[in-house]
Write a protein that holds these residues in place. Structure first.
Motif: not given
Length: 188
Positions: A63-73, A116-122, A124-130, A152-155
């Motif tokens: 819907x928002x034509x986003x480019x997301x690299x990773x997900x975590x929280x 931050x551990x795992x697959x994250x790098x400066x 990146x555009x990410x999704x934060x999870x809870x 950068x947190x997209x949503x």
């Protein structure tokens, strides 16, 4: 997906929802406790969360034509949800697969001192999870860490919004929230 959503709701109600008197992580007293970890760490629950979460995330991305690299929280609540969604993305749309990371409550006291551990790098555009949001405090703390580390947190993707102001607090920060369930849809 509606059958899958109904099945996950039933599993959450069976395994994760408790009534009584509880003190929440926010310090608030409540008559309802939702321990999503029990469902998210169940193989059937994890599979359903992954599929439903990936469908919701993919819809928002399209819907928002986003480019997301990773997900975590923030560990521990976000970990199984992030991994489930990441795995579903890799199975269903490998070309769009999301990498997965976790945010420690405090920076590691040894080694590289990472928070931050795992697959994250400066950059990146990410999704934060809870897993559950009440006041949004844990999610906001994760956002702070991600931004401080150059992400950068997209949503935000949450399993359950308790409808007690957390969504508003996160969205006031400029981070839209997708909740798979709210207190009213889960208990209604």
């Amino acid at each position: 997906m509606s059958d899958l959503a109904a099945d996950l709701k039933a599993l959450l109600l069976k395994k994760s929802v408790r009534t009584g008197t509880f003190t929440l992580a926010s310090g608030k007293e409540s008559d309802l406790y939702i321990d999503c970890r029990v469902t998210a760490l169940d193989p059937f629950g994890a599979n359903m969360i992954g599929k439903l979460g990936w469908a919701a995330v993919r819809k928002k991305i399209a819907e928002e034509n986003l480019n997301i690299d990773s997900i975590g929280g923030m560990t521990l609540g976000a970990d199984p949800i992030s991994l489930s969604v990441g795995m579903a993305s890799a199975v269903e749309h490998p070309e769009e697969a999301l990498q997965v990371f976790t945010v420690r409550k405090e920076p590691k006291g040894h080694g590289r001192g990472k928070q931050i551990e795992g697959n994250f790098a400066e950059g990146q555009t990410v999704i934060v999870v809870d897993d559950v949001i009440t006041t949004g405090g844990s999610t906001l703390k994760a956002i702070d860490v991600i931004e401080r580390e150059g992400g950068k947190v997209a949503f935000a993707l949450v399993l359950v919004d308790r409808e007690e102001g957390g969504r508003q607090a996160i969205e006031e920060r400029g981070v839209p929230v997708i909740a798979l369930y709210s207190r009213s849809t889960l208990l209604g």
